[in-house]
Structures are given as C-alpha cells and as structure tokens.
Design a protein around this motif. Structure first.
Motif, PDB file in Angstrom:
ATOM      1  N   GLY A 219      37.800  32.445  23.869  1.00 27.70           N
ATOM      2  CA  GLY A 219      37.832  33.910  23.223  1.00 27.70           C
ATOM      3  C   GLY A 219      37.792  35.623  24.053  1.00 27.70           C
ATOM      4  O   GLY A 219      37.729  35.862  24.124  1.00 27.70           O
ATOM      5  N   GLY A 220      36.038  34.594  24.768  1.00 30.32           N
ATOM      6  CA  GLY A 220      35.593  35.178  25.593  1.00 30.32           C
ATOM      7  C   GLY A 220      36.268  36.042  26.653  1.00 30.32           C
ATOM      8  O   GLY A 220      36.334  37.007  27.160  1.00 30.32           O
ATOM      9  N   ASN A 221      36.414  34.927  27.420  1.00 31.27           N
ATOM     10  CA  ASN A 221      37.058  35.465  28.577  1.00 31.27           C
ATOM     11  C   ASN A 221      38.230  36.150  27.930  1.00 31.27           C
ATOM     12  O   ASN A 221      38.594  37.043  29.461  1.00 31.27           O
ATOM     13  N   MET A 222      39.275  36.114  27.123  1.00 32.23           N
ATOM     14  CA  MET A 222      40.615  36.039  26.989  1.00 32.23           C
ATOM     15  C   MET A 222      40.139  37.892  26.821  1.00 32.23           C
ATOM     16  O   MET A 222      40.969  39.099  26.412  1.00 32.23           O
ATOM     17  N   PHE A 251      52.395  40.440  38.180  1.00 35.72           N
ATOM     18  CA  PHE A 251      51.223  39.938  37.774  1.00 35.72           C
ATOM     19  C   PHE A 251      50.338  39.891  38.644  1.00 35.72           C
ATOM     20  O   PHE A 251      49.108  39.247  38.663  1.00 35.72           O
ATOM     21  N   TRP A 252      51.491  38.667  39.603  1.00 35.10           N
ATOM     22  CA  TRP A 252      50.530  38.156  41.025  1.00 35.10           C
ATOM     23  C   TRP A 252      50.293  39.534  42.221  1.00 35.10           C
ATOM     24  O   TRP A 252      49.527  39.732  42.595  1.00 35.10           O
ATOM     25  N   LYS A 253      51.483  40.101  42.137  1.00 35.35           N
ATOM     26  CA  LYS A 253      50.562  41.115  43.289  1.00 35.35           C
ATOM     27  C   LYS A 253      49.544  42.556  42.393  1.00 35.35           C
ATOM     28  O   LYS A 253      49.486  43.183  43.428  1.00 35.35           O
ATOM     29  N   ILE A 254      50.059  42.389  41.390  1.00 36.11           N
ATOM     30  CA  ILE A 254      49.102  43.150  40.900  1.00 36.11           C
ATOM     31  C   ILE A 254      47.740  43.403  39.364  1.00 36.11           C
ATOM     32  O   ILE A 254      47.283  43.928  39.850  1.00 36.11           O
ATOM     33  N   THR A 255      49.199  42.657  38.491  1.00 32.25           N
ATOM     34  CA  THR A 255      47.810  42.648  37.918  1.00 32.25           C
ATOM     35  C   THR A 255      46.455  41.679  38.153  1.00 32.25           C
ATOM     36  O   THR A 255      45.449  42.199  37.881  1.00 32.25           O
ATOM     37  N   LEU A 256      47.188  40.591  39.209  1.00 31.67           N
ATOM     38  CA  LEU A 256      45.943  39.695  38.700  1.00 31.67           C
ATOM     39  C   LEU A 256      44.742  40.777  40.072  1.00 31.67           C
ATOM     40  O   LEU A 256      43.685  40.730  40.166  1.00 31.67           O
ATOM     41  N   PRO A 257      45.050  41.417  40.956  1.00 30.24           N
ATOM     42  CA  PRO A 257      44.657  41.554  42.172  1.00 30.24           C
ATOM     43  C   PRO A 257      43.428  42.891  41.899  1.00 30.24           C
ATOM     44  O   PRO A 257      42.200  43.432  41.911  1.00 30.24           O
ATOM     45  N   GLU A 258      44.057  44.060  40.684  1.00 30.60           N
ATOM     46  CA  GLU A 258      43.620  44.597  40.285  1.00 30.60           C
ATOM     47  C   GLU A 258      41.949  43.882  38.697  1.00 30.60           C
ATOM     48  O   GLU A 258      41.347  44.950  38.787  1.00 30.60           O
ATOM     49  N   MET A 259      42.538  42.806  38.945  1.00 29.17           N
ATOM     50  CA  MET A 259      41.346  42.422  37.902  1.00 29.17           C
ATOM     51  C   MET A 259      40.445  41.196  38.421  1.00 29.17           C
ATOM     52  O   MET A 259      39.356  40.611  37.908  1.00 29.17           O
ATOM     53  N   LYS A 260      40.622  41.626  40.072  1.00 29.10           N
ATOM     54  CA  LYS A 260      38.971  40.657  40.985  1.00 29.10           C
ATOM     55  C   LYS A 260      37.749  40.823  40.547  1.00 29.10           C
ATOM     56  O   LYS A 260      37.417  39.783  40.486  1.00 29.10           O
ATOM     57  N   PHE A 261      37.475  41.470  40.258  1.00 33.49           N
ATOM     58  CA  PHE A 261      35.738  41.743  39.884  1.00 33.49           C
ATOM     59  C   PHE A 261      36.059  40.599  38.506  1.00 33.49           C
ATOM     60  O   PHE A 261      34.695  39.787  38.022  1.00 33.49           O
ATOM     61  N   LEU A 263      37.660  38.494  37.381  1.00 33.93           N
ATOM     62  CA  LEU A 263      37.749  37.493  37.235  1.00 33.93           C
ATOM     63  C   LEU A 263      37.111  36.235  37.867  1.00 33.93           C
ATOM     64  O   LEU A 263      36.352  35.329  37.999  1.00 33.93           O
ATOM     65  N   LEU A 264      36.381  37.270  39.029  1.00 31.02           N
ATOM     66  CA  LEU A 264      34.780  36.706  39.859  1.00 31.02           C
ATOM     67  C   LEU A 264      33.518  36.742  38.701  1.00 31.02           C
ATOM     68  O   LEU A 264      32.778  35.232  38.603  1.00 31.02           O
ATOM     69  N   TYR A 265      33.727  37.777  37.315  1.00 37.08           N
ATOM     70  CA  TYR A 265      33.001  37.397  37.356  1.00 37.08           C
ATOM     71  C   TYR A 265      32.462  36.435  36.046  1.00 37.08           C
ATOM     72  O   TYR A 265      31.785  35.381  35.642  1.00 37.08           O
TER      73      TYR A 265
END
Lengths: 335, 284
Positions: A219-222, A251-261, A263-265
């Motif tokens: 839930g939380g991460n979602m 997804f790999w080139k835009i979504t994921l890199p834009e969610m760096k923060f 993901l790290l969190y």
C-alpha cells in the motif's frame, strides 16, 4: 512605512529581517528587544517536547552506548567489563556460554538479513507494477476504489496480519490447503513442503511471511509511486511518442528515472524497516531459522541480560544508521 | 452531422482488460480479510475435528461474545480498552506537544534555536533499537512499568512529526501572525486561534498516524506490560498459541483489532493518503 511598522511589532520573526535595506539595522533592534520574557515564552512552546525528548531519547541514547560496556542484570550494580560483551558476541569458539551469544547474534542477523534482502525489493517491485496499472486506468472512480482496497491491509498490525495468515495456511483446516486439495493440485505451501521443493533449509514459514509481508506492505509504496507518476510532466511522454517509443521504453527511460527520489526513499525506508523486523517472525516463526535479531534482543531483555543486549542493539543500530544517514541526507536536501 | 461526433469511439478493450486484471488482484487482496471475518462468525466447535469437513452452520456472533466476555481465557475486552485509551491519549498529547514545539521552531525567535533544532534533526538518524533497552530501564525506574503511561510518554519524544508540522506552518502566511500581533494577541492566542485552524490537515494526518502506530505497536507493550494488562495487538501474540483449539475465537480477536482501524480508514482515506505523500516529501 506600514511595512516597517509591521516589522518592528513582529520582532520575533527572523524572516522578517530578510529585507535588503533595513535588514541589518532591524536585526540589531531585534536583538535588543529580545527579552527574558521572550525566552521564557519560547520555553513554554518547545519545553514540553524537550523534556520528553531528554528523558526518553537523549538520556537513553547515551545510556545505551555506555551500558554495552557493562555487565548488568538490571537489578544489582553494573560492572565495567570493557569490550567483553562484544568479545562474547564475536567469539566463534569457546565456552558454551560464549557461543550462546555468538549464535544468538549471528543467526539472528542472518534471519534479519534474509528478511531484508527478500522483502525490500518485493515491496518495491510489486507496488511499482500496481502503480503503473492503476495509473493507466482512465476511470478515476474505479482507480480510487482499487487503490483503497490494495492499501487497506497496510493499516493492520503485524499481529493481526500474521494471525490471519496462520489461519489461511493452517495445515489441517486452513482455506489455502483446503483449496488446493479440492482442485487436486499439489501446490499449497504444505504440499510444496511434502513434495520436497521446500526443505528445512528454506522453512515454509518464510514463504508465508513473505506472502503476508507483500499483502500488507504494497500500500504505502504504491501510493508514493502513484503520486510520483502523476507528477511527471506529460510533455516528456509526448516527446517520446513523437520518437515512436513503446510503453516499455517509456517506462524505463522516462518513468523510472523521473522517480529516482521516491525509489531511493522507499529502498532506504524498506531496508531500515527490514533490519528492524520483529513482529513478522515473532508471530509466525518460532524456530531457529527465522528468529530475527530484534527477537533475540527482546529475549535477552526478558532475561535481564542488559549488557550483551545493549551491545547487540548497538551493533544492529550501527548497521541501520548507515541507511538512516542516507535518509537524513535526502530529508536535508528537501528541507 | 459533425465529422468528429460521427467518428465511432473504438471499444476500449485495453481498459476493460486492465480493469479485469485489477479486479482479480483486488479480490485476492480482499480474501484474507473476508476469511478472517467469515471464520470469526462461526463457533470454535466448527473447526474441532482435524481433517473432517466442518459443518456449515448459520453465521453467529456467539464467538465475539465469548471472546469479549473473557470466556476463552484471555481478557480481550480489557486489552481492547487499554489499546483504545493508550491510542487516544497518545494521539491527543502528541498533537498538542508537537504542534506547540513546531510553532516554537517555525515562528518564535530565541537563543540557541538553531542549535537545538539541528540537534533534533541529527538525532533522527539514531536508530530506535539503541534506545530500546535504556528506555525499558528508565520506564522501570520511574515506576511506570505496567501503567498506560509507559506506553504513552516515550512516544512523545519523537521528532518526525515536529518537522512535518513545522514544514506545513511555513505555508501559512506570516501576515496572519503579524496582523494578530498588531491587534495585541499574545503568542499563545496566535498559536491557538490563528495557526492551529490553518494547519488542520497536517494535524489530522499526524493524529491518524500516531493513533495507528500506537494501536499497532507490538514490541514495546510486550516488554513493559504484564500479560493481563496488555494492549490488544500485543495480546494477539499471546493468543496465537491457542490455534489448535480456538480458530474462530482467534479470528474474532483479530477482527476486533482490525475493524476499528478499517472503519477509521473508510472515513478518512483522504487524510491518510495525503499523509503518506507528505511524509515521503513528494508534496512540498
């Protein structure tokens, strides 16, 4: 003129002196005006918290480090033993008493590490998948219903969740084995165990623990991922569309890199949570394979072995603080 | 006829598939909850004989009566009341103490503010496990063991909520404070009557997470409370040993612990979801 008046009245606001022209002068007046009354008044605001903070955080922190160099049964007088507690933990061969602490620490750490290494990626990858699916749903009403359902288990206590799954995977009457019996498929966790696919080296309890960690942990991460995705600028995707990129590439080139923060969190928070794991295995374990370090520390507290318990807590704390340092840096960057 | 309206909308087959997949996943997610409640509505006797199919009887609240009256041997009702009192008290005190402190750090000026605040910030790095044993010793030596204060007071040392509230206070315009100051309002009046009403959303979020955290805590109550005086969550750990005999009773106790939380969730979803985003620092 009016602006200046305001500033003089509001002598307790530091930001008010940012003004470039009057800043320096006002600052001096402020300092002069800062009275004892002002200090006392502030104390009433921050005081209550600081009292609790001192008693239940600052003192315990110092006390905890000091205690790991003492031998103490929580009743008598503590005896300074230097690094003896740590020696006991790190001595691999020796007297029975020594190996006892050694085993408690390293087997506990092993179980803790197993949990962390499996659970952390699990509750990042699956929520990411759900978030992508949910964000693709156009009907916002449906989307929020799905989201609410998937988040609901995150509210329950570990104890409740574990009890539910103890029942679901109960060997004799549990609905899961029942279900696999009726459709005659050799597939329940107990069945896997009987078939030898799951052996004692991988206790079946782990499988159920990971299943309910997933159930109650997506839930939380979602939610975090979904709100991060909706903050990504649509123009990035439009540009990609012009280049003819497919959904996978986007997804790999835009979504994921834009969610760096985010993901790290979630990785850092997941890892910290993983090393603190206690309830999952306390409720659903019981054998030496999956008794985590926190459980062993609790047992030592209940046996009043404060010194060694503190030493173990300190070691576990050191491991965790590597990750909380990263979290701290991230928060600092946001502040 | 307009050329655009004439264009027939293609049947959104992708959307339909997606929705079906999500329904499937959601059903899987609901099954454990449903199973918990369904099981609790039977009696323990329905599950007594190993391997035999159990008799499907009409659903009944008998098991709840049994569990809450203590007939199953554990004071579940007492645990429930303890949980409720502790969670409510923790929530109230946390909101009060932390919002006071947050106001101090956000709006007041005093000697050593920067130093104290940086100190607080740095301590957020310290993992709780290091403090666990000393906290236990301190609570024992203050004679708080086995009282509700042992469960309430240590939580008030937390720092995270102060950051959250302070951050939110910055979004309240300074002009409001200044106007109040011109009108001669004291700092306390400004805090209570001007600032607090402006930051209700973050207070609700903090309140909900504090309530949930207190309600769901397992480790700490199991350390400082005696078995007949536990909270419900910690009490559930004592119950699990009785699985062989009392499956329905245990599921009833689990429901008693889960249902209040789920009801709160139904009414305040917005605040909870917003809170997750807030504390993960997505929304500024």
């Amino acid at each position: 003129m009016k602006k200046n008046e305001k500033k003089l009245c509001a002598n307790s606001f530091p930001q008010a002196s940012i003004d470039m022209f009057s800043g320096a002068k006002l600052h001096i007046t402020q300092k002069r005006k800062r009275t004892v009354v002002n200090q006392l008044q502030s104390a009433v605001f921050i005081g209550p918290h600081l009292v609790f903070f001192a008693i239940f955080f600052l003192v315990p922190f110092v006390f905890g480090i000091v205690m790991s160099f003492f031998q103490w049964d929580m009743v008598g007088t503590p005896v300074f033993v230097g690094f003896d507690n740590f020696n006991k933990i790190f001595t691999f061969v020796g007297e029975a008493g020594d190996t006892y602490y050694n085993r408690l620490f390293f087997e506990g750490l092993r179980a803790t590490a197993i949990y962390t290494v499996v659970a952390t990626p699990l509750i990042i990858i699956v929520p990411m998948f759900f978030a992508v699916l949910l964000n693709a749903i156009k009907n916002s009403k449906l989307r929020s219903i799905f989201q609410a359902v998937l988040y609901a288990p995150s509210l329950l206590s570990v104890a409740t969740v574990a009890l539910i799954f103890l029942w679901l995977f109960n060997q004799d009457l549990g609905p899961v084995n029942e279900f696999f019996n009726t459709i005659n498929v050799n597939w329940g966790v107990n069945k896997l165990y009987e078939a030898g696919i799951v052996t004692d080296a991988v206790p079946r309890a782990w499988i159920v623990i990971f299943i309910f960690t997933l159930w109650s942990g997506v839930g939380g991460n979602m939610i975090i991922f979904m709100s991060a995705m909706s903050n990504i600028s649509p123009s990035l995707y439009e540009a990609a569309n012009l280049d003819g990129a497919n959904a996978w590439t986007k997804f790999w080139k835009i979504t994921l890199p834009e969610m760096k923060f985010q993901l790290l969190y979630s990785t850092v928070m997941g890892t910290i949570g993983g090393f603190n794991v206690f309830g999952q295995t306390a409720m659903y374990g019981g054998d030496q394979f999956n008794t985590t370090l926190m459980q062993n520390i609790r047992s030592l507290i209940e046996l009043n072995i404060a010194g060694v318990a503190s030493a173990m807590a300190l070691l576990l704390g050191l491991i965790i603080s590597v990750f909380s340092a990263i979290q701290f840096k991230m928060m600092r960057a946001k502040d | 006829m307009n050329i655009y309206s004439a264009k027939k909308k293609p049947f959104p087959i992708g959307q339909c598939l997606l929705i079906l997949v999500m329904i499937f996943i959601c059903v899987i997610w609901i099954v454990p909850l449903w199973s918990m409640i369904e099981t609790s509505l039977h009696t323990d006797d329905a599950f007594t004989f190993m391997g035999m199919e159990y008799v499907k009887e009409p659903l009944t609240f008998e098991t709840y009566e049994k569990v809450l009256s203590g007939a199953s041997g554990q004071p579940v009702a007492k645990w429930f009341m303890n949980s409720l009192i502790v969670a409510c008290l923790s929530t109230l005190l946390t909101v009060l103490v932390d919002s006071l402190a947050a106001y101090g750090y956000a709006r007041l000026e005093f000697k050593g503010k920067k130093l104290v605040f940086s100190l607080l910030m740095v301590t957020m790095m310290i993992p709780g496990v290091i403090n666990l044993i000393p906290q236990y010793v301190i609570v024992s030596s203050l004679n708080l063991k086995n009282t509700i204060w042992a469960l309430v007071l240590p939580g008030l040392a937390g720092v995270g909520n102060i950051f959250l509230i302070r951050q939110f206070m910055y979004s309240v315009p300074k002009d409001l404070d200044n106007a109040a100051a011109i009108d001669g309002a004291s700092k306390f009046r400004t805090y209570f009557q001007i600032i607090l009403p402006q930051i209700v959303p973050v207070l609700v979020t903090v309140a909900m997470f504090t309530f949930l955290g207190s309600w769901n805590d397992l480790l700490w109550p199991s350390l400082v409370m005696s078995d007949d005086n536990l909270t419900l969550t910690a009490g559930l750990e004592k119950l699990k040993g009785e699985y062989d005999r009392e499956k329905a009773s245990i599921m009833a106790a689990a429901s008693v612990s889960a249902v209040p939380v789920l009801i709160i969730y139904l009414f305040s979803q917005k605040f909870l979801l917003q809170g997750i985003s807030l504390s993960s620092g997505i929304k500024e």
